[in-house]
Write an enzyme that holds these catalytic residues in place. Structure first.
Site, mmCIF file in Angstrom:
data_model
loop_
_atom_site.group_PDB
_atom_site.id
_atom_site.type_symbol
_atom_site.label_atom_id
_atom_site.label_comp_id
_atom_site.label_asym_id
_atom_site.label_seq_id
_atom_site.Cartn_x
_atom_site.Cartn_y
_atom_site.Cartn_z
ATOM 1 N N PHE A 1 1.089 -3.517 4.412
ATOM 2 C CA PHE A 1 1.448 -4.654 4.280
ATOM 3 C C PHE A 1 2.446 -5.300 4.141
ATOM 4 C CE2 PHE A 1 -3.043 -6.210 3.890
ATOM 5 C CZ PHE A 1 -3.578 -5.906 5.049
ATOM 6 N N GLU B 1 -1.209 3.648 14.121
ATOM 7 C CA GLU B 1 -1.109 4.582 13.021
ATOM 8 C C GLU B 1 -1.173 5.563 14.448
ATOM 9 O OE1 GLU B 1 -2.478 4.967 9.658
ATOM 10 O OE2 GLU B 1 -1.246 7.018 9.171
ATOM 11 N N LYS C 1 -9.697 6.933 3.175
ATOM 12 C CA LYS C 1 -10.345 5.499 2.178
ATOM 13 C C LYS C 1 -11.439 5.516 3.234
ATOM 14 C CE LYS C 1 -6.100 2.799 2.633
ATOM 15 N NZ LYS C 1 -4.764 4.154 3.623
ATOM 16 N N HIS D 1 -2.701 6.875 6.610
ATOM 17 C CA HIS D 1 -3.294 5.339 6.626
ATOM 18 C C HIS D 1 -4.646 4.861 6.692
ATOM 19 C CE1 HIS D 1 -2.455 2.342 3.958
ATOM 20 N NE2 HIS D 1 -2.377 1.763 4.911
ATOM 21 N N HIS E 1 -9.964 1.446 0.097
ATOM 22 C CA HIS E 1 -8.463 1.369 -0.180
ATOM 23 C C HIS E 1 -8.076 1.239 -1.333
ATOM 24 C CE1 HIS E 1 -4.923 0.239 1.213
ATOM 25 N NE2 HIS E 1 -4.799 -0.469 2.418
ATOM 26 N N CYS F 1 0.784 -0.869 -0.051
ATOM 27 C CA CYS F 1 -0.129 -0.194 0.396
ATOM 28 C C CYS F 1 0.671 1.060 0.307
ATOM 29 C CB CYS F 1 -0.999 -0.139 1.508
ATOM 30 S SG CYS F 1 -1.644 -1.355 1.610
#
Lengths: 413, 273
Positions: free
Chosen positions: A393, A308, A329, A297, A334, A157
């Site tokens: 990821f 995060e 998102k 994110h 996503h 990502c």
């Protein structure tokens, strides 16, 4: 004030389920619209997650060779569309053939996307070694008649931010005059939906698609896949100014680290996520209190959002109470490999329109994600410096900083 | 020592070459049974062993890259080299093809619940770099670069760009692929006797007198030439095994005026930048 030879963004090309260009996507983001719908194109009735932000590619733009565009796979078409639009927006379409224009394209799962598309069209590319197919970056290079080098880059990502970091170096090295950079992904396939679904990474709110993706909300239950991309024209500020372009913003810095922890599970230790943000701030010579907006994110997974939020609190300290944070998102879905590029676009939206896109579906903020949320409605605000985090990821941490071109928007500041 | 050479363009100084030092390299050429054995044992050189569970799902190209790295680390002067601040770049050819064919087959017969959760983390283009970063406990950027025939050039350009940022002291670059390309049946099972080849290069920006090789990246700033030369006959994944006679070299085809030349020495050699 921009540095004399900073790298500026002078063109934006984008497409997602929220719109077919920068203006349309910006309008949707500021209106708090969701792109998430029931999946079409294949039978998803047996899948744990049956919703996504899918994209139907438009017809070939009249300026391009339609047969080449038609023969492209959706990923190729998406990248061609974004590249063409970006060069148009920068005022370089046509002129670009006399320049050394490079392309750095972030893609998360290019080969899988091509094998799947080919199979669904009745082909056997995955089995037949006699068939060969150019990479998407080569395909785009030929379709747009680019004369500089190309590169595909994959970091889950975070691919888009890595692509932008590479492009920044290419321009600095003089490897290219101008660089198209960003990312595209057409990742809503039966296999990705099944694999992420079985991993329990996807929301199962199939009966309420628009309310499914809930970053930072107490009741979040996972992400929702989506498709699209964004490519930006990057060039040296002095050369852009010489042709009368100030640019939307300066690409001030991209911080990059990796966790070295696990290929899937987010690290509970935010050390390296923090390090990526601090690296970006230090490189751009920006103090934490100067940041006007953070595009997080935050994918809506239980573990990732908390991690995060902790990292943001560590980096911004007491300023975290006043720096607006949102996760777009919640609206776009996503976009996997393309997420970083589309979220950089959201930062440009905030800079250009003087308003921050919200996190929608944020009804009950998770107390473990204590941040200054922009919840459910856009917030008017002058944004001079924006940060966009993309954490892939496998522990790919990237943090991008944009500084508004004061020349272009000076009057509004 | 400065690794870049500058030329004048548009009133500004620009680099037109970029040199990298290879401080170690290694290669692996592994058959199916050899790959199966690697899944069950620890490779020398790494500080901590990767879990068998992780290796069970790793692509064969990832295993081959780890084996190549293990060999390369044997060349290093110290046994406790710390790569914690290094970056990792990988370029593979058709990574995950066999596993993805199996997924497609299983989806046809069992539907979505038969699809493994391992296919995306282990079979997408960044998987080799990601697994290597776990093995090294490295925290620099780790990326997959290059998705076509020009993968080697793309990976080396990516490494040069990372080193140019001066945030990271070195980059591991891994090339991998099957030789010849692996033929598979509809369930993804191999039906050819191919060898999985990989080369690992440990790169630094500073020129060291004990280098094991060098990389010279050269470009013409004003070139907008679209023509491309024929690709080299051997891939970089296959080349490193051929250094027993002292020195071997590899040159990329010329693309957009960019050419990359790689030299590998069988023993440390002093050379001028």
């Amino acid at each position: 004030m921009l540095a004399e030879h900073s790298i500026v963004i002078t063109g934006v090309g984008a497409i997602s389920a929220l719109g077919r260009n920068f203006a349309e996507i910006s309008a949707s983001l500021l209106a708090g619209k969701s792109a998430i719908r029931p999946v079409t194109g294949f039978d998803a009735s047996e899948h744990p997650c049956q919703i996504a932000g899918q994209l139907t590619m438009p017809e070939c733009p009249s300026e391009l060779d339609s047969s080449s565009y038609r023969h492209g796979f959706p990923l190729d078409q998406c990248a061609i569309w974004c590249g063409w639009q970006s060069l148009q927006d920068a005022g370089l379409w046509g002129k670009h053939r006399n320049l050394k224009v490079g392309l750095v394209l972030g893609v998360a799962a290019e080969a899988m996307s091509h094998w799947d598309t080919d199979y669904r069209r009745g082909g056997a590319l995955i089995h037949d070694l006699s068939q060969s197919r150019p990479s998407t970056s080569s395909f785009v290079r030929n379709a747009l008649q680019l004369r500089g080098p190309t590169m595909s880059i994959a970091a889950a990502c975070a691919s888009g931010n890595h692509a932008l970091a590479q492009a920044q170096e290419w321009i600095g090295m003089g490897l290219v005059d101008i660089c198209l950079a960003g990312a595209c992904d057409m990742g809503v396939t039966p296999y990705s939906l099944a694999s992420f679904g079985n991993l329990r990474a996807l929301s199962r709110r199939n009966d309420a698609p628009a309310a499914a993706l809930r970053p930072f909300d107490r009741d979040r239950d996972g992400m929702v896949l989506a498709e699209g991309g964004a490519l930006f024209v990057l060039e040296r500020s002095d050369l852009a100014r010489a042709r009368g372009k100030d640019g939307y913003a300066e690409l001030a810095a991209v911080g990059t680290t990796s966790d070295g922890y696990h290929l899937v599970i987010p690290s509970p230790d935010p050390t390296y996520c923090i390090a990526a943000m601090r690296q970006a701030l230090a490189t751009a010579q920006v103090n934490p209190d100067e940041v006007d907006y953070v595009n997080a994110h935050a994918t809506g997974t239980p573990v990732g959002d908390v991690c995060e939020a902790r990292a943001l609190n560590a980096v911004f300290g007491s300023y975290c109470d006043r720096i607006p944070v949102s996760s777009t998102k919640s609206m776009t879905g996503h976009l996997l490999g393309a997420a970083a590029a589309v979220e950089m676009l959201a930062c440009l939206t905030a800079m250009c329109y003087g308003a921050i896109p919200p996190t929608i579906n944020l009804e009950h903020p998770d107390p473990d994600c204590r941040l200054r949320h922009v919840a459910n409605q856009a917030e008017e605000r002058t944004v001079r410096i924006a940060m966009s985090n993309s954490l892939g990821f496998g522990g790919h941490n990237t943090s991008l900083l944009l500084r508004r071109s004061s020349e272009r928007f000076g009057a509004a500041a | 020592m400065q690794s870049a050479v500058l030329t004048q363009q548009s009133g500004r100084l620009f680099e037109s070459t970029f040199n990298l030092s290879i401080i170690a390299y290694g290669s692996a050429h592994l058959t199916g049974p050899e790959l199966a054995a690697i899944r069950k044992k620890s490779l020398p050189g790494f500080r901590t062993a990767l879990s068998p569970q992780l290796l069970r799902h790793s692509d064969d190209q990832t295993l081959s890259a780890l084996a190549a790295m293990s060999t390369a680390m044997g060349q290093l002067a110290t046994t406790d080299s710390d790569f914690g601040k290094w970056a990792v770049v990988s370029a593979s050819r058709n990574l995950g093809r066999s596993a993805f064919a199996a997924v497609m087959d299983k989806y046809r017969s069992e539907g979505p619940w038969g699809v493994s959760v391992q296919v995306i983390p282990h079979c997408t283009a960044h998987a080799v770099a990601g697994t290597v970063s776990l093995a090294l406990h490295s925290h620099g950027p780790c990326i997959g670069a290059g998705s076509g025939d020009n993968g080697e050039v793309e990976a080396l350009l990516a490494a040069a760009s990372i080193l140019r940022q001066h945030h990271w002291p070195g980059v591991w670059v891994l090339f991998s692929g099957w030789s010849p390309d692996l033929a598979i049946d509809f369930a993804g099972q191999p039906i050819s006797h191919s060898v999985c080849a990989a080369t690992a290069l440990a790169l630094e920006c500073n020129i060291s007198p004990h280098s094991r090789g060098r990389i010279h990246i050269q470009w013409k700033p004003d070139s907008t030439d679209l023509t491309e030369n024929d690709p080299p006959s051997l891939s970089l994944a296959e080349i490193a095994a051929n250094t027993s006679d002292g020195k071997t070299s590899w040159s990329s085809s010329s693309t957009s005026g960019i050419q990359i030349h790689v030299e590998l020495f069988s023993s440390p050699e002093i050379y001028a930048c």
